[in-house]
Write an enzyme that holds these catalytic residues in place. Structure first.
Site, PDB file in Angstrom:
ATOM      1  N   LYS A   1     -44.549 -37.770  31.076  1.00  0.00           N
ATOM      2  CA  LYS A   1     -43.280 -37.636  30.682  1.00  0.00           C
ATOM      3  C   LYS A   1     -42.141 -36.535  30.752  1.00  0.00           C
ATOM      4  O   LYS A   1     -41.058 -36.831  31.180  1.00  0.00           O
ATOM      5  CB  LYS A   1     -43.295 -37.263  28.862  1.00  0.00           C
ATOM      6  CG  LYS A   1     -42.617 -37.973  27.742  1.00  0.00           C
ATOM      7  CD  LYS A   1     -42.332 -37.148  26.324  1.00  0.00           C
ATOM      8  CE  LYS A   1     -43.730 -38.608  26.163  1.00  0.00           C
ATOM      9  NZ  LYS A   1     -43.801 -38.036  24.465  1.00  0.00           N
TER      10      LYS A   1
ATOM     11  N   LYS B   1     -50.312 -30.213  24.973  1.00  0.00           N
ATOM     12  CA  LYS B   1     -50.663 -30.939  23.020  1.00  0.00           C
ATOM     13  C   LYS B   1     -51.384 -29.376  22.871  1.00  0.00           C
ATOM     14  O   LYS B   1     -52.233 -29.040  22.626  1.00  0.00           O
ATOM     15  CB  LYS B   1     -50.472 -31.920  23.019  1.00  0.00           C
ATOM     16  CG  LYS B   1     -50.249 -32.712  22.053  1.00  0.00           C
ATOM     17  CD  LYS B   1     -49.167 -33.156  22.307  1.00  0.00           C
ATOM     18  CE  LYS B   1     -48.038 -34.329  21.393  1.00  0.00           C
ATOM     19  NZ  LYS B   1     -47.382 -34.683  21.005  1.00  0.00           N
TER      20      LYS B   1
ATOM     21  N   THR C   1     -34.892 -37.065  20.340  1.00  0.00           N
ATOM     22  CA  THR C   1     -35.334 -38.417  20.360  1.00  0.00           C
ATOM     23  C   THR C   1     -35.543 -39.504  20.280  1.00  0.00           C
ATOM     24  O   THR C   1     -35.129 -40.721  20.441  1.00  0.00           O
ATOM     25  CB  THR C   1     -37.579 -38.221  19.679  1.00  0.00           C
ATOM     26  OG1 THR C   1     -37.503 -36.575  19.604  1.00  0.00           O
ATOM     27  CG2 THR C   1     -38.168 -38.912  20.055  1.00  0.00           C
TER      28      THR C   1
ATOM     29  N   ASN D   1     -38.960 -38.453  11.920  1.00  0.00           N
ATOM     30  CA  ASN D   1     -37.439 -37.928  12.396  1.00  0.00           C
ATOM     31  C   ASN D   1     -36.801 -38.717  13.218  1.00  0.00           C
ATOM     32  O   ASN D   1     -35.912 -39.798  13.582  1.00  0.00           O
ATOM     33  CB  ASN D   1     -37.919 -36.321  13.139  1.00  0.00           C
ATOM     34  CG  ASN D   1     -37.253 -36.012  14.147  1.00  0.00           C
ATOM     35  OD1 ASN D   1     -37.307 -36.672  15.432  1.00  0.00           O
ATOM     36  ND2 ASN D   1     -36.035 -35.456  13.930  1.00  0.00           N
TER      37      ASN D   1
ATOM     38  N   SER E   1     -35.414 -30.332  24.527  1.00  0.00           N
ATOM     39  CA  SER E   1     -36.468 -29.099  23.882  1.00  0.00           C
ATOM     40  C   SER E   1     -36.446 -28.831  25.642  1.00  0.00           C
ATOM     41  O   SER E   1     -36.016 -26.737  25.506  1.00  0.00           O
ATOM     42  CB  SER E   1     -38.329 -29.519  24.197  1.00  0.00           C
ATOM     43  OG  SER E   1     -38.766 -29.531  22.857  1.00  0.00           O
TER      44      SER E   1
HETATM   45  N1  GLU Z   1     -43.284 -33.879  20.276  1.00  0.00           N
HETATM   46  C1  GLU Z   1     -42.807 -34.353  21.595  1.00  0.00           C
HETATM   47  C2  GLU Z   1     -43.273 -35.327  22.271  1.00  0.00           C
HETATM   48  O1  GLU Z   1     -44.782 -35.929  22.419  1.00  0.00           O
HETATM   49  C3  GLU Z   1     -41.421 -33.356  22.159  1.00  0.00           C
HETATM   50  C4  GLU Z   1     -42.199 -32.318  22.814  1.00  0.00           C
HETATM   51  C5  GLU Z   1     -41.540 -31.085  23.122  1.00  0.00           C
HETATM   52  O2  GLU Z   1     -40.096 -30.921  22.795  1.00  0.00           O
HETATM   53  O3  GLU Z   1     -42.194 -30.201  23.646  1.00  0.00           O
HETATM   54  O4  GLU Z   1     -42.194 -35.714  23.343  1.00  0.00           O
END
Ligand code: GLU
Length: 423
Positions: free
Chosen positions: A103, A115, A199, A230, A357
């Site tokens: 990503k 993660k 998101t 969310n 973020s």
């Molecule tokens: N948990 C979100 C994701 O899976 C955001 C992760 C982030 O902002 O670092 O992309």
């Protein structure tokens, strides 16, 4: 292909770590990289397992298990959310950290993937218990995280309140205010405006781009959203505001269908903080039925492995944009692709969250804060560029959008590792 073989493929692809390794291998092959890079990228560099005690409201002490996986930090510090869920397990967190790498690679962010997760069910815990749990987890992982090491954020069932407690705990441990340690904070504690809806906003931008490619008018299009947390809830609102008909939504307990469009504002008002709302209604359908509803755009915004070889042939949408992580297996993506359904994969579809973020972290490092419109303009720019890059790769290599996304996403990691002399 015999029935037996189909079965083996489906069973394998439901293991998210194996499935991720397969697609990374395939992407590296297409880019002409060899086994040395695959060996480096096929697993996280670090996975920390922690067990930590938390005092519950009744005075008893419960020991929780948590994880933090750091896939690869060749490009920069690792980045990714922390999920609080009873199904959290080590392999899932490892796979999710790898998806974060991809990503960040697609969006060209200066990060690798990370993660975290805690095995727990926050829906059955009090506010005070969740606070103690959040703080205890940060104490347990504090050695390996930090603004220039690994930067957590919200994920399934965690939110800005958890981030605020974690930020406070980390700052106490370091004896120094450290807003860049974690993103997704409340705005008053150094969070970015627009992070909470980021998101969903990213999914909405991808839907616009996908509609353009498919020649579909968003206004009047029928949209189904699986999940009302969310991402799903904000997305339903964006779709309604864009003139689309949100004909179906769901939560963990069931789903609602209204062919003329649901009253999204009413649903938003009635949902609880975990995105549950269907319990309040009588005429519900199952989640399985929801996915197969007649619609133009389907947005899985819940959990992994929702579209598999079992139901991919029954999906009626012509565009699937993944807001959840891992909702469609690779085998199901192939089936949808062959049927002409455009699948915008999670690593692109839901990347709006990590992109904002990144903006938050940049603002924290500079101590200078952006306006709403600066965030929105920059998010649109990054996502439109990301979508074009993935779409172009899918044309160039004649592959579906998921493999194309991995090709774009792993390339920078591979190059960075080469420059550092790691492989
Ligand atoms: N948990 C979100 C994701 O899976 C955001 C992760 C982030 O902002 O670092 O992309």
């Amino acid at each position: 292909m015999s029935t037996n073989e189909t079965h083996v493929e489906a069973a394998e692809s439901l293991n998210v770590l194996l499935a991720t390794q397969q697609v990374i291998k395939e992407a590296l092959n297409r880019l002409g990289y060899g086994d040395d890079l695959y060996n480096l990228l096929s697993q996280p560099l670090r996975t920390l397992t922690v067990r930590f005690p938390v005092t519950m409201d009744d005075g008893s002490v419960k020991v929780f298990t948590g994880y933090r996986a750091q896939h690869n930090d060749a490009v920069g510090p690792t980045k990714g959310g922390i999920r609080l869920h009873p199904d959290v397990n080590e392999e899932e967190i490892q796979a999710l950290s790898m998806w974060m790498s991809v990503k960040c690679g697609i969006a060209d962010l200066p990060y690798g993937g990370g993660k975290g997760g805690i095995v727990c069910d926050p829906r059955d815990m009090s506010f005070a218990e969740i606070e103690r749990l959040s703080r205890a987890y940060v104490r347990a992982i504090s050695q390996i995280v930090g603004p220039a090491k690994d930067i957590p954020a919200p994920d399934v069932f965690s939110n800005s309140q958890n981030m605020a407690w974690m930020f406070d705990e980390y700052s106490r441990i370091r004896e120094s205010d450290s807003p860049g340690f974690i993103t997704g904070k409340p705005v008053v504690l150094g969070g970015s405006v627009g992070r909470e809806r980021a998101t969903a906003r990213g999914v909405a931008i991808c839907i616009d781009e996908a509609c353009r490619v498919k020649g579909i008018q968003l206004s009047g299009a029928r949209v189904v959203v699986q999940g009302f947390g969310n991402a799903g809830s904000y997305l339903a609102k964006y779709m309604k505001d864009a003139g689309a008909l949100v004909v179906g939504i769901s939560d963990a307990y069931g789903a609602l269908y209204q062919p003329n469009g649901l009253d999204v504002d009413e649903l938003l008002e009635r949902r609880d903080s975990f995105g549950s709302v269907t319990k309040l209604y009588r005429d519900t359908i199952t989640n399985k039925e929801l996915l197969e509803l007649p619609c133009d755009i389907l947005v899985p915004a819940a959990i992994e492995n929702q579209i598999t070889t079992d139901n991919a042939s029954n999906i009626q949408a012509s565009i699937v944009v993944e807001a959840a992580n891992g909702p469609t297996t690779m085998a199901a993506t192939d089936i949808l692709d062959r049927r002409g359904v455009l699948v915008v994969p999670d690593v692109l579809g839901n990347s709006g969250g990590v992109i904002v973020s990144y903006f938050e972290w940049v603002q924290n490092n500079q101590g200078y804060y952006w306006s709403d419109s600066e965030v929105d303009t920059n998010l649109s720019r990054v996502l439109q560029r990301s979508f074009s890059a993935v779409y172009a790769a899918s044309q160039k290599y004649s592959v579906n959008m998921r493999l194309a996304a991995y090709i774009v996403g792993v390339q920078r990691m591979a190059e960075a590792a080469r420059w550092r002399g790691w492989v």
